[in-house]
Design an enzyme around this catalytic site. Structure first.
Site, PDB file in Angstrom:
ATOM      1  N   VAL A  74       0.833  -1.197   0.000  1.00 54.87           N
ATOM      2  CA  VAL A  74       0.000   0.000   0.000  1.00 54.87           C
ATOM      3  C   VAL A  74       0.872   1.253   0.000  1.00 54.87           C
ATOM      4  CG1 VAL A  74      -1.673   1.342   1.326  1.00 54.87           C
ATOM      5  CG2 VAL A  74      -1.982  -1.129   1.058  1.00 54.87           C
ATOM      6  N   ALA A  75       1.980   1.213   0.785  1.00 52.59           N
ATOM      7  CA  ALA A  75       2.885   2.356   0.842  1.00 52.59           C
ATOM      8  C   ALA A  75       3.561   2.602  -0.498  1.00 52.59           C
ATOM      9  CB  ALA A  75       3.944   2.128   1.920  1.00 52.59           C
ATOM     10  N   GLU A  78      -0.336   7.058  -4.505  1.00 57.06           N
ATOM     11  CA  GLU A  78      -1.767   7.373  -4.564  1.00 57.06           C
ATOM     12  C   GLU A  78      -2.059   8.774  -5.072  1.00 57.06           C
ATOM     13  OE1 GLU A  78      -0.477   7.749  -0.170  1.00 57.06           O
ATOM     14  OE2 GLU A  78      -0.181   6.379  -1.816  1.00 57.06           O
ATOM     15  N   ASP A  87      -6.467  22.892 -42.746  1.00 56.92           N
ATOM     16  CA  ASP A  87      -7.315  23.414 -43.815  1.00 56.92           C
ATOM     17  C   ASP A  87      -6.739  24.756 -44.246  1.00 56.92           C
ATOM     18  OD1 ASP A  87      -9.622  23.553 -45.484  1.00 56.92           O
ATOM     19  OD2 ASP A  87     -10.508  24.958 -44.069  1.00 56.92           O
ATOM     20  N   ASP A 133     -12.268  24.598 -39.955  1.00 57.51           N
ATOM     21  CA  ASP A 133     -13.390  25.384 -39.448  1.00 57.51           C
ATOM     22  C   ASP A 133     -14.722  25.027 -40.085  1.00 57.51           C
ATOM     23  OD1 ASP A 133     -12.869  26.349 -41.945  1.00 57.51           O
ATOM     24  OD2 ASP A 133     -12.731  28.459 -41.381  1.00 57.51           O
ATOM     25  N   ASP A 159     -14.477  19.577 -42.467  1.00 52.73           N
ATOM     26  CA  ASP A 159     -13.287  19.192 -41.701  1.00 52.73           C
ATOM     27  C   ASP A 159     -13.629  18.286 -40.513  1.00 52.73           C
ATOM     28  OD1 ASP A 159     -11.641  20.901 -43.266  1.00 52.73           O
ATOM     29  OD2 ASP A 159     -12.365  22.607 -42.109  1.00 52.73           O
ATOM     30  N   GLU A 170      10.859   4.836   0.401  1.00 51.88           N
ATOM     31  CA  GLU A 170      10.097   4.332   1.550  1.00 51.88           C
ATOM     32  C   GLU A 170      10.112   2.806   1.604  1.00 51.88           C
ATOM     33  OE1 GLU A 170       6.221   6.111   1.247  1.00 51.88           O
ATOM     34  OE2 GLU A 170       7.084   8.061   0.764  1.00 51.88           O
ATOM     35  N   ASN A 190       3.879  10.561   3.112  1.00 53.37           N
ATOM     36  CA  ASN A 190       3.118  10.643   1.865  1.00 53.37           C
ATOM     37  C   ASN A 190       2.340  11.947   1.751  1.00 53.37           C
ATOM     38  OD1 ASN A 190       3.997   8.176   0.938  1.00 53.37           O
ATOM     39  ND2 ASN A 190       2.240   7.038   1.741  1.00 53.37           N
ATOM     40  N   THR A 250       5.145  14.950   1.378  1.00 58.53           N
ATOM     41  CA  THR A 250       5.992  14.982   0.182  1.00 58.53           C
ATOM     42  C   THR A 250       5.232  14.692  -1.117  1.00 58.53           C
ATOM     43  OG1 THR A 250       6.629  12.647   0.444  1.00 58.53           O
ATOM     44  CG2 THR A 250       8.007  14.300   1.522  1.00 58.53           C
ATOM     45  N   ASP A 251       4.174  13.885  -1.082  1.00 56.39           N
ATOM     46  CA  ASP A 251       3.472  13.505  -2.308  1.00 56.39           C
ATOM     47  C   ASP A 251       2.457  14.542  -2.750  1.00 56.39           C
ATOM     48  OD1 ASP A 251       4.926  11.259  -2.099  1.00 56.39           O
ATOM     49  OD2 ASP A 251       3.253   9.841  -2.049  1.00 56.39           O
TER      50      ASP A 251
END
Length: 896
Positions: free
Chosen positions: A266-267, A271, A313, A618, A622, A686, A711, A714-715
């Protein structure tokens, strides 16, 4: 075509109702669209999101409710942002429906009645006049000077003259002069037509069918993140298994080891990655909007960064979509015409300014241009420092020569003549004549096709006066006409004569005064934009419905068509197999006389060879190619259907804005690589900290709540701020990356693993140092926790560049990153110094010497990375091995 269509006097109400049941309503059908719930649930199909949801369940099973809530919040934020961007992206067919005429003047039961366009059926006879939008594809029964603007289907800027069909058995198809088409606009004249195709059977309906059949491919970034998700999934399973097996072999409790392995897995999951990617893209959307481009599909931002072909075009995209006179030739002078702005307007001869009033013949030409004309031209106030420009109304060719006259100060309202009679232009005579009166005098003013007009002239006028038109002068004038036509100019001739009355054959014994050559000119900024594309290794390709000569002239002027490049016409495309097109498509710079099917085929051929294709346009014509392209770009002044089919809309219709959007696309991909590098390096740090510590028989280095703190600190903010890093100086000098290129290309994976291991080993060493120097597991964990956080905050600055170390990056060009690091560092500091936070995170306060030890240890990894980077540059391998066979990270990637 049904035989009943031959009833030219219209249908009865009963017959119309019967056919309505037989053929259906005159509308464009659409597939069932995804509802809001389906779109929202679709946000959870990404593999990374699925991994996070599994992590949430495991966190709840282990009692980590806080972490579970955090992950769920991140997943929901990501889903909401994605939902908002995608909710309004499937409206193409609805926009097509709105383009159909809301009502039509139809002959029913022998009377003209107004009926909703949706109730029209095959065989309905209806009336047309200037300004009407055609309600169905139809054959023309009768017409008077009838012209239709078909640019939204054909791409050609000039209105098309329409004629009655000689027989209603004629094969019906696009481009027929005897037919009008749903959604096009009548610009001049009037007529009567009989509906031959309605709804999905119309030409517009066929385009709608093309759009409905096109499936959108995932963007390169979506593919890369899916690839990353698979790597993370495999890594999580591997970590879980390795830790569990190692613990069991050491004699640890089986259940405890499974829980520990799951905790580490999980770590290891980054995430924050999906949310940070989405938020970074959303912020890029805001930056691009400031540069006049509206992004409709979030991931399209990144796709622009790897576009290596732009199919554009011509009309209205690379050109101004208005005719402009560029050259005037009199029997004795050749003049160029300049001036998009009123104040800049001028005539030049051999580069020197020429005074129009000094030339009698030229002034006669300008008088004819102004008087024999139904368009208007006036000055438009600029404001806000902008120069005055020309504002015109009327048919484009007439507007162009009206502006030509106005540039020399010749204004229709100020002429001595008043209009007495007009003989309209028609395709047989190829001329238009207006008779002016002044007292008892009459003057015939005529303009038209030069070769036809010269046949009606017996004299010519130059600056010295009027002279007999001999064969030498006639030949010279025709030679000038051919020269101008070969440079893609549309040429008109001008003549006049005085007449005793306004009756009889007026278009004879004329005095020829000169020629005017005009073209739909390139946008002033388009040439510079094309050059920028060239420098960025992006190949521009023109795809247009215009004539090959016109297309090539504009393409050469802009730098799109260069020596050695190929050109293809729609007719040549029809004669080519897909295999033949695949062989030459990379060498073709101009496609002319193409229809919507051709454009779609060209884009598919380019995609087949691996190109990432941007398609601009346009018009309705197209739209299918725009939707098929990897990145569809519509002009802000374009049709609704094109906008709805696109991923990006250029609000200012400026081709140069696309270049700015491409730059943003490249920047966002660089920034995505930066924070992927940062997040994964930190997560590996980690995992190494926990896994190696366990293998070495240490106590648990960090508790679950401490890992959560790392987490969160820093995340979050630092990674998001890193995603807002400004562009590197050379971003538009690099080649576009391959769509198949791994997100870890260029040694990035080696860099991530190497730096992650350094962070983890540094953290472990500090755990041991604090344990031995200060005693106790709590002190050791505090030292390790702070080292891990500080080392990661140093590393975020390393991630600003893949070619420079921490000591060579520009620190102060991203103030948001500095602010984010200060906030994260402050939270880490409080975690050990604040009483309440110490109790929550199980830490102790650190002394000044202990903080200096943490800072010193955290700098070891950046210093070592910088040294390895320097050595890698100074001492290249003596026997270099091809990159695909290298099994270890390149030295030049360490710490970059």
């Amino acid at each position: 075509m049904p035989q009943k269509l031959l009833e030219q006097e219209g249908l009865t109400s009963k017959e119309a109702q019967k056919r309505l049941l037989e053929y259906g309503e005159n509308t464009l059908s659409a597939k069932k669209k995804s509802g809001p719930l389906k779109i929202f649930l679709g946000q959870f199909r990404d593999l990374m999101v699925i991994i996070l949801l599994i992590s949430t369940v495991l966190s709840v099973m282990m009692g980590e409710i806080t972490e579970a809530i955090t992950i769920i919040a991140i997943v929901l934020l990501n889903a909401v942002l994605g939902f908002v961007q995608e909710y309004r992206t499937e409206k193409t067919l609805e926009a097509l429906k709105e383009m159909a005429a809301p009502a039509a003047q139809v002959v029913r039961d022998g009377e003209v009645v107004s009926v909703p366009a949706s109730q029209m059926v095959v065989g309905d006879v209806f009336l047309l006049k200037a300004g009407d939008r055609v309600p169905a594809d139809a054959l023309i029964l009768s017409s008077t000077n009838l012209y239709a603007d078909e640019s939204l289907l054909s791409g050609e800027s000039e209105p098309v003259e329409k004629h009655p069909a000689k027989t209603l058995e004629t094969d019906f198809g696009p481009g027929k002069l005897e037919a009008v088409y749903m959604g096009t606009v009548i610009t001049k004249g009037r007529g009567k037509a009989i509906a031959a195709a309605t709804g999905m059977e119309s030409e517009m309906g066929k385009i709608a069918g093309m759009l409905d059949d096109i499936e959108e491919d995932p963007t390169p970034l979506q593919l890369k993140l899916d690839q990353l998700g698979k790597i993370v999934a495999i890594g999580c399973v591997g970590i879980c298994a390795a830790v569990s097996v190692a613990g069991i072999l050491r004699g640890e409790n089986l259940f405890d080891m499974i829980i520990t392995g799951i905790s580490l897995a999980v770590a290891a999951v980054p995430e924050g990655l999906p949310a940070i990617v989405t938020i970074s893209l959303a912020l890029a959307v805001r930056r691009i909007l400031k540069r006049n481009a509206l992004v409709r599909k979030l991931h399209a931002v990144e796709t622009l960064g790897c576009a290596n072909v732009i199919c554009s075009d011509k009309t209205g995209t690379l050109t101004e979509n208005k005719m402009t006179v560029r050259e005037v030739v009199t029997p004795d002078r050749r003049l160029t015409v300049a001036g998009e702005n009123y104040a800049d307007s001028a005539f030049f001869e051999d580069g020197k300014k020429f005074e129009a009033v000094s030339h009698q013949g030229l002034m006669s030409l300008l008088e004819i241009a102004a008087f024999c004309n139904n368009a208007t031209a006036s000055r438009e106030k600029g404001g806000f420092g902008l120069k005055e420009r020309w504002q015109t109304t009327g048919e484009p060719t007439e507007a162009a020569i009206q502006v030509l006259a106005a540039k020399a100060g010749v204004i229709p309202q100020e002429l001595r003549w008043f209009r007495e009679r007009e003989i309209p232009f028609d395709s047989d005579r190829k001329m238009m004549t207006v008779v002016g009166g002044m007292g008892s005098r009459h003057r015939v003013f005529t303009k038209g096709a030069p070769d036809i007009l010269l046949g009606r002239c017996t004299r010519y006028q130059d600056e010295r006066g009027v002279h007999p038109l001999n064969e030498g002068v006639r030949s010279r004038i025709l030679k000038e006409n051919n020269r101008m036509a070969e440079t893609a100019l549309r040429v008109l001739g001008f003549a006049y004569r005085d007449a005793s009355s306004i009756q009889g054959n007026l278009e004879e014994d004329l005095i020829f005064v000169g020629l005017a050559g005009m073209i739909d000119p390139p946008r002033p900024e388009a040439k510079a934009a094309v050059e920028k594309c060239r420098r960025a290794k992006i190949r521009p390709v023109m795809i247009t419905g215009d004539h090959i000569l016109t297309a090539c002239a504009i393409a050469k002027d802009l730098g799109i068509l260069r020596e050695g490049d190929l050109t293809l016409t729609g007719k040549e495309l029809d004669e080519m197999s897909d295999e033949a097109l695949d062989r030459v498509v990379a060498k073709v710079s101009v496609f002319s006389r193409v229809n919507p099917g051709h454009k779609l085929r060209i884009v598919r051929a380019l995609k087949k060879r691996g190109d990432i294709v941007a398609m601009t346009g346009d018009g309705v014509n197209d739209a299918p190619a725009i939707k098929e392209a990897n990145i569809g770009v519509a002009m802000g002044g374009g049709t609704d259907v094109t906008k709805e089919a696109s991923s990006i809309i250029l609000l200012d219709n400026n081709f140069a804005t696309l270049v700015a959007a491409i730059e943003e696309g490249r920047v966002i991909y660089q920034n995505i690589r930066k924070f992927i590098r940062y997040l994964l390096s930190c997560n590996i740090g980690e995992v190494v900290t926990m896994f190696v510590g366990m293998l070495m028989g240490m106590p648990v280095v960090l508790t679950p709540i401490q890992i959560l703190l790392v987490n969160l600190v820093t995340d979050g903010l630092p990674a998001m701020a890193l995603g807002m890093d400004p562009a590197q100086d050379d971003v538009m000098e690099l080649s576009p990356r391959s769509s198949e290129e791994s997100i870890f290309s260029g040694g990035l994976l080696g860099t991530i693993v190497f730096r992650g291991m350094l962070i983890g080993l540094t953290t472990l060493s500090m755990f041991v140092a604090f344990y031995r120097l200060y005693g106790g597991v709590e002190a050791a964990r505090t030292g390790a926790l702070m080292t891990l956080i500080v080392a990661q905050l140093f590393h975020v600055f390393e991630c600003k560049s893949e070619t420079h170390s921490l000591f060579g990056v520009p620190f102060f060009n991203n103030k948001k990153l500095i602010g984010a690091v200060m906030v994260s560092g402050g939270i880490a500091f409080l975690a050990s110094e604040n009483t309440w936070m110490r109790a929550t995170f199980q830490t102790i306060p650190l002394t000044l010497n202990q903080w200096l030890l943490v800072l010193g240890a955290s700098l070891i990894a950046p210093i070592l990375s910088a040294l390895l980077l320097k050595l890698g540059r100074e001492k290249p391998l003596e026997n270099p091995v091809p990159m695909k066979t290298v099994r270890i990270p390149r030295s030049d990637s360490f710490g970059g």
